[in-house]
Write a protein that holds these residues in place. Structure first.
Motif, PDB file in Angstrom:
ATOM      1  N   THR A  16      50.729 -47.582 -65.160  1.00 52.76           N
ATOM      2  CA  THR A  16      50.402 -46.214 -65.571  1.00 52.76           C
ATOM      3  C   THR A  16      49.053 -46.202 -66.274  1.00 52.76           C
ATOM      4  O   THR A  16      48.806 -47.025 -67.162  1.00 52.76           O
ATOM      5  CB  THR A  16      51.468 -45.669 -66.534  1.00 52.76           C
ATOM      6  OG1 THR A  16      52.745 -45.684 -65.888  1.00 52.76           O
ATOM      7  CG2 THR A  16      51.138 -44.238 -66.958  1.00 52.76           C
ATOM      8  N   ILE A  17      48.178 -45.295 -65.863  1.00 49.16           N
ATOM      9  CA  ILE A  17      46.908 -45.069 -66.552  1.00 49.16           C
ATOM     10  C   ILE A  17      47.039 -43.715 -67.235  1.00 49.16           C
ATOM     11  O   ILE A  17      46.955 -42.664 -66.593  1.00 49.16           O
ATOM     12  CB  ILE A  17      45.716 -45.070 -65.577  1.00 49.16           C
ATOM     13  CG1 ILE A  17      45.726 -46.329 -64.721  1.00 49.16           C
ATOM     14  CG2 ILE A  17      44.402 -44.934 -66.350  1.00 49.16           C
ATOM     15  CD1 ILE A  17      45.623 -47.630 -65.498  1.00 49.16           C
ATOM     16  N   ARG A  18      47.317 -43.754 -68.523  1.00 55.58           N
ATOM     17  CA  ARG A  18      47.664 -42.531 -69.255  1.00 55.58           C
ATOM     18  C   ARG A  18      46.594 -41.450 -69.110  1.00 55.58           C
ATOM     19  O   ARG A  18      45.417 -41.692 -69.304  1.00 55.58           O
ATOM     20  CB  ARG A  18      47.899 -42.840 -70.733  1.00 55.58           C
ATOM     21  CG  ARG A  18      49.116 -43.710 -70.978  1.00 55.58           C
ATOM     22  CD  ARG A  18      49.440 -43.823 -72.457  1.00 55.58           C
ATOM     23  NE  ARG A  18      50.604 -44.663 -72.682  1.00 55.58           N
ATOM     24  CZ  ARG A  18      51.859 -44.256 -72.550  1.00 55.58           C
ATOM     25  NH1 ARG A  18      52.101 -43.006 -72.197  1.00 55.58           N
ATOM     26  NH2 ARG A  18      52.857 -45.081 -72.782  1.00 55.58           N
ATOM     27  N   GLY A  19      47.063 -40.267 -68.762  1.00 53.18           N
ATOM     28  CA  GLY A  19      46.163 -39.135 -68.608  1.00 53.18           C
ATOM     29  C   GLY A  19      45.524 -39.029 -67.238  1.00 53.18           C
ATOM     30  O   GLY A  19      44.861 -38.035 -66.947  1.00 53.18           O
ATOM     31  N   PHE A  20      45.726 -40.054 -66.384  1.00 49.58           N
ATOM     32  CA  PHE A  20      45.078 -40.049 -65.073  1.00 49.58           C
ATOM     33  C   PHE A  20      46.054 -40.224 -63.912  1.00 49.58           C
ATOM     34  O   PHE A  20      45.937 -39.551 -62.897  1.00 49.58           O
ATOM     35  CB  PHE A  20      44.005 -41.146 -65.011  1.00 49.58           C
ATOM     36  CG  PHE A  20      42.859 -40.917 -65.939  1.00 49.58           C
ATOM     37  CD1 PHE A  20      41.796 -40.110 -65.567  1.00 49.58           C
ATOM     38  CD2 PHE A  20      42.843 -41.499 -67.194  1.00 49.58           C
ATOM     39  CE1 PHE A  20      40.731 -39.888 -66.425  1.00 49.58           C
ATOM     40  CE2 PHE A  20      41.790 -41.281 -68.063  1.00 49.58           C
ATOM     41  CZ  PHE A  20      40.729 -40.473 -67.682  1.00 49.58           C
ATOM     42  N   GLY A  21      47.017 -41.130 -64.028  1.00 50.12           N
ATOM     43  CA  GLY A  21      47.944 -41.333 -62.926  1.00 50.12           C
ATOM     44  C   GLY A  21      48.429 -42.765 -62.858  1.00 50.12           C
ATOM     45  O   GLY A  21      48.734 -43.379 -63.897  1.00 50.12           O
ATOM     46  N   TYR A  22      48.453 -43.327 -61.649  1.00 45.50           N
ATOM     47  CA  TYR A  22      49.013 -44.660 -61.437  1.00 45.50           C
ATOM     48  C   TYR A  22      48.065 -45.501 -60.587  1.00 45.50           C
ATOM     49  O   TYR A  22      47.282 -44.982 -59.798  1.00 45.50           O
ATOM     50  CB  TYR A  22      50.374 -44.557 -60.743  1.00 45.50           C
ATOM     51  CG  TYR A  22      51.399 -43.806 -61.557  1.00 45.50           C
ATOM     52  CD1 TYR A  22      52.083 -44.423 -62.600  1.00 45.50           C
ATOM     53  CD2 TYR A  22      51.672 -42.461 -61.295  1.00 45.50           C
ATOM     54  CE1 TYR A  22      53.013 -43.727 -63.366  1.00 45.50           C
ATOM     55  CE2 TYR A  22      52.606 -41.763 -62.049  1.00 45.50           C
ATOM     56  CZ  TYR A  22      53.264 -42.405 -63.081  1.00 45.50           C
ATOM     57  OH  TYR A  22      54.184 -41.704 -63.833  1.00 45.50           O
ATOM     58  N   VAL A  23      48.204 -46.820 -60.759  1.00 45.64           N
ATOM     59  CA  VAL A  23      47.419 -47.742 -59.952  1.00 45.64           C
ATOM     60  C   VAL A  23      48.271 -48.957 -59.633  1.00 45.64           C
ATOM     61  O   VAL A  23      49.086 -49.398 -60.447  1.00 45.64           O
ATOM     62  CB  VAL A  23      46.133 -48.169 -60.700  1.00 45.64           C
ATOM     63  CG1 VAL A  23      46.455 -48.893 -62.004  1.00 45.64           C
ATOM     64  CG2 VAL A  23      45.261 -49.050 -59.813  1.00 45.64           C
ATOM     65  N   MET A  24      48.096 -49.480 -58.415  1.00 46.84           N
ATOM     66  CA  MET A  24      48.763 -50.716 -58.030  1.00 46.84           C
ATOM     67  C   MET A  24      47.736 -51.850 -58.066  1.00 46.84           C
ATOM     68  O   MET A  24      46.700 -51.786 -57.400  1.00 46.84           O
ATOM     69  CB  MET A  24      49.386 -50.606 -56.638  1.00 46.84           C
ATOM     70  CG  MET A  24      50.610 -49.733 -56.621  1.00 46.84           C
ATOM     71  SD  MET A  24      51.755 -50.130 -55.270  1.00 46.84           S
ATOM     72  CE  MET A  24      52.399 -51.724 -55.806  1.00 46.84           C
ATOM     73  N   LYS A  25      48.034 -52.855 -58.870  1.00 51.78           N
ATOM     74  CA  LYS A  25      47.193 -54.031 -58.971  1.00 51.78           C
ATOM     75  C   LYS A  25      48.020 -55.152 -59.563  1.00 51.78           C
ATOM     76  O   LYS A  25      49.090 -54.916 -60.129  1.00 51.78           O
ATOM     77  CB  LYS A  25      45.960 -53.759 -59.849  1.00 51.78           C
ATOM     78  CG  LYS A  25      46.298 -53.427 -61.300  1.00 51.78           C
ATOM     79  CD  LYS A  25      45.044 -53.166 -62.118  1.00 51.78           C
ATOM     80  CE  LYS A  25      45.401 -52.872 -63.581  1.00 51.78           C
ATOM     81  NZ  LYS A  25      44.194 -52.673 -64.417  1.00 51.78           N
ATOM     82  N   VAL A  26      47.534 -56.371 -59.428  1.00 53.53           N
ATOM     83  CA  VAL A  26      48.223 -57.514 -60.017  1.00 53.53           C
ATOM     84  C   VAL A  26      47.883 -57.546 -61.508  1.00 53.53           C
ATOM     85  O   VAL A  26      46.712 -57.505 -61.892  1.00 53.53           O
ATOM     86  CB  VAL A  26      47.795 -58.836 -59.341  1.00 53.53           C
ATOM     87  CG1 VAL A  26      48.502 -60.015 -60.003  1.00 53.53           C
ATOM     88  CG2 VAL A  26      48.105 -58.794 -57.857  1.00 53.53           C
ATOM     89  N   GLU A  27      48.920 -57.597 -62.311  1.00 57.55           N
ATOM     90  CA  GLU A  27      48.718 -57.621 -63.770  1.00 57.55           C
ATOM     91  C   GLU A  27      48.010 -58.896 -64.166  1.00 57.55           C
ATOM     92  O   GLU A  27      48.410 -59.986 -63.795  1.00 57.55           O
ATOM     93  CB  GLU A  27      50.069 -57.528 -64.474  1.00 57.55           C
ATOM     94  CG  GLU A  27      49.977 -57.392 -65.974  1.00 57.55           C
ATOM     95  CD  GLU A  27      51.363 -57.263 -66.607  1.00 57.55           C
ATOM     96  OE1 GLU A  27      52.183 -58.168 -66.373  1.00 57.55           O
ATOM     97  OE2 GLU A  27      51.617 -56.285 -67.310  1.00 57.55           O
ATOM     98  N   GLU A  28      46.939 -58.778 -64.919  1.00 57.77           N
ATOM     99  CA  GLU A  28      46.160 -59.954 -65.335  1.00 57.77           C
ATOM    100  C   GLU A  28      46.685 -60.485 -66.656  1.00 57.77           C
ATOM    101  O   GLU A  28      47.241 -59.773 -67.455  1.00 57.77           O
ATOM    102  CB  GLU A  28      44.683 -59.577 -65.475  1.00 57.77           C
ATOM    103  CG  GLU A  28      44.074 -59.100 -64.158  1.00 57.77           C
ATOM    104  CD  GLU A  28      42.625 -58.705 -64.302  1.00 57.77           C
ATOM    105  OE1 GLU A  28      42.123 -58.750 -65.457  1.00 57.77           O
ATOM    106  OE2 GLU A  28      41.991 -58.375 -63.304  1.00 57.77           O
TER     107      GLU A  28
END
Length: 224
Positions: A212-224
């Motif tokens: 979750t990117i607060r205030g913007f939406g969602y993103v799929m990526k590998v958590e670093e």
């Protein structure tokens, strides 16, 4: 586009890096198979230019390791030996292209473009993020080789997020791509479906893929 050049001849490696950079590519380079393997482990490349006769781990052994680890990055093999047996062995191990030294730089560029076109075509059918794979042809989703059952709406949201991996996608956009043409504005329905997806996709895995990117939406990526 980011490429990796694996070549032990310093002068040739420098020339290729310079000219490919001038052609618009971003380059990493390695003088041997061990260094290349370390780079590949931590960096995602669009294609690899791989000389066969390199020290420590030769090109064919490195290619074999990559394919055994399900790394399907396009690979162009470079070799000074123009024998049918060498070409067949390289292709059987999973090489995408084969170029014999000496070669014209224009041919190298053409081979790279050909590999990337085929890769882009395959990407549209098979979407992959870490160990999560979405097959758009048969509508199947797996993580760590285990099938994940999704509803139609869950599948559509996941598919769009994976098509736009590492790009933040708004809730409104996810609503429009996963609904009929009667979208009338934001509701919390996407948040609900993202929770469903997180439970099915991320629960039980150390690496989280949906963020979750607060205030913007969602993103799929590998958590670093």
């Amino acid at each position: 586009m980011k490429l990796l050049i694996v070549e032990d001849q310093n002068q040739l490696r420098s020339i290729l890096k310079k000219r490919l950079n001038e052609a618009g590519y971003v380059l990493d380079d390695a003088p041997d198979g061990e260094t290349a393997l370390d780079l590949i482990e931590y960096t995602e490349y669009d294609a690899i230019i791989l000389d066969i006769m390199i020290p420590k781990i030769n090109g064919l052994e490195l290619l074999k390791l990559l394919r055994q680890n399900n790394n399907m990055t396009p690979v162009l093999l470079l070799t000074a030996r123009d024998t049918i047996q060498d070409r067949v062995l390289g292709l059987d191990l999973g090489a995408d292209e084969y170029l014999v030294k000496p070669f014209a730089f224009e041919e190298l560029l053409a081979r790279i473009r050909s590999m990337l076109r085929r890769r882009d075509s395959e990407i549209q059918t098979i979407l992959k993020l870490d160990d999560l794979i979405l097959n758009r042809t048969i509508k199947e989703v797996t993580r760590n080789n285990e099938i994940i059952k999704l509803t139609k709406k869950e599948y559509m949201i996941l598919e769009y997020l994976m098509l736009n991996k590492e790009i933040v996608v708004s809730r409104e956009k996810l609503e429009t791509v996963s609904s009929n043409y009667d979208y009338e504005g934001y509701s919390n329905v996407i948040d609900v479906y993202i929770r469903f997806l997180r439970k099915k996709i991320d629960e039980g895995h150390d690496k989280k893929l949906i963020h979750t990117i607060r205030g913007f939406g969602y993103v799929m990526k590998v958590e670093e």
